[in-house]
Write an enzyme that holds these catalytic residues in place. Structure first.
Site, short mmCIF file in Angstrom:
data_model
loop_
_atom_site.label_atom_id
_atom_site.label_comp_id
_atom_site.label_asym_id
_atom_site.label_seq_id
_atom_site.Cartn_x
_atom_site.Cartn_y
_atom_site.Cartn_z
N LYS A 83 53.16 45.06 41.07
CA LYS A 83 51.86 44.88 41.55
C LYS A 83 51.85 44.19 43.06
CE LYS A 83 47.82 42.74 39.19
NZ LYS A 83 47.26 41.45 38.61
C1 E4P Z 1 43.63 41.66 37.55
O1 E4P Z 1 45.01 42.18 37.49
C2 E4P Z 1 43.72 40.19 37.86
O2 E4P Z 1 44.83 39.48 37.33
C3 E4P Z 1 42.55 39.78 37.11
O3 E4P Z 1 41.70 40.56 36.44
C4 E4P Z 1 41.77 38.75 37.89
O4 E4P Z 1 40.74 38.43 37.25
P1 E4P Z 1 39.95 36.79 37.51
O5 E4P Z 1 38.95 37.29 38.86
O6 E4P Z 1 39.13 36.56 36.46
O7 E4P Z 1 40.78 35.75 37.84
#
Ligand code: E4P
Length: 218
Positions: A83
């Site tokens: 990522k």
């Molecule tokens: C996605 O890969 C992120 O880890 C995640 O969906 C972020 O979500 P949040 O806005 O609830 O922290």
């Protein structure tokens, strides 16, 4: 539509994997910090439990270090998706890793133009954050609609739309209607998809009527 769970909690992941309906996992530095555990240990365990893509995020912000981190993360298991953030250095890193055959999830996407760049960089997944847009009174789902529409126009774009920052079941229904490929969802929201009060009520009635027949199937 594929369902990923957005957590680094191995127990939550195991429970959902048991349903046979879990296609992958996304983690981020905040979710790793929440476990209080060693990053490599947690991610390796997750990769053993789930066959599908497991996103593990780099911590550097410059291309050279991101690339070194990405290569190290990709070495953990074949199902790692590295990522990277949607920055110029992140996309440069995405391109190199993707060309080497590594899955890359480009995260922190908040505009359609950013999603176009991620596709051009060869990302396997782009993660638009719907909940965080909703949080600032923007329309998160409109972004998903825009990206799905744009990607449809270009057959050379192979990037999957991974709806992230999901807060409610409606985000999932709307994403599916728009043709998004994947939703990454907190465990509690994924479990909520199984339930409906009329299912519970109907099942109670069927079981009570069946009991009255005095019969058994086995
Ligand atoms: C996605 O890969 C992120 O880890 C995640 O969906 C972020 O979500 P949040 O806005 O609830 O922290």
């Amino acid at each position: 539509m594929k369902f990923f769970v957005d957590t680094a909690d191995i127990d939550e992941i195991r429970e959902l994997a048991d349903t046979g309906l879990l296609d992958g996992v996304t983690t981020n530095p905040s979710l790793i910090a929440k476990t209080g555990r060693d990053f490599f240990e947690v991610v390796s365990e997750i990769c053993e439990v789930v066959d599908g893509p497991v996103s593990a995020e780099v911590a550097a912000t410059d291309h050279e270090t991101m690339l070194a981190e990405g290569r190290k993360l990709a070495g953990i298991a074949d199902n790692i998706a590295v990522k990277v953030p949607l920055t110029p250095d992140g996309l440069k890193t995405c391109r190199v890793l993707a060309q080497a055959g590594t899955m890359v999830n480009v995260t922190l996407c908040f505009s359609a133009n950013q999603a176009i760049l991620a596709a051009k960089a060869g990302a396997s997944f782009v993660s638009p954050f719907v909940g965080r847009l909703d949080d600032i009174a923007a329309d998160g789902m409109n972004l998903i609609a825009e990206i799905c529409e744009i990607y449809e126009n270009y057959s050379d774009f192979k990037t999957e739309v991974l709806v992230a920052s999901v807060r409610s079941p409606m985000h999932i229904t709307e994403s599916a209607k728009m043709g998004a490929h994947v939703a990454t969802v907190p465990a509690s929201v994924l479990w909520s998809l199984f339930h409906h009060p009329l299912t519970d009520k109907g099942l109670d009635a069927f079981l009570s009527d069946w009991k009255k027949t005095g019969q058994s199937i086995l």
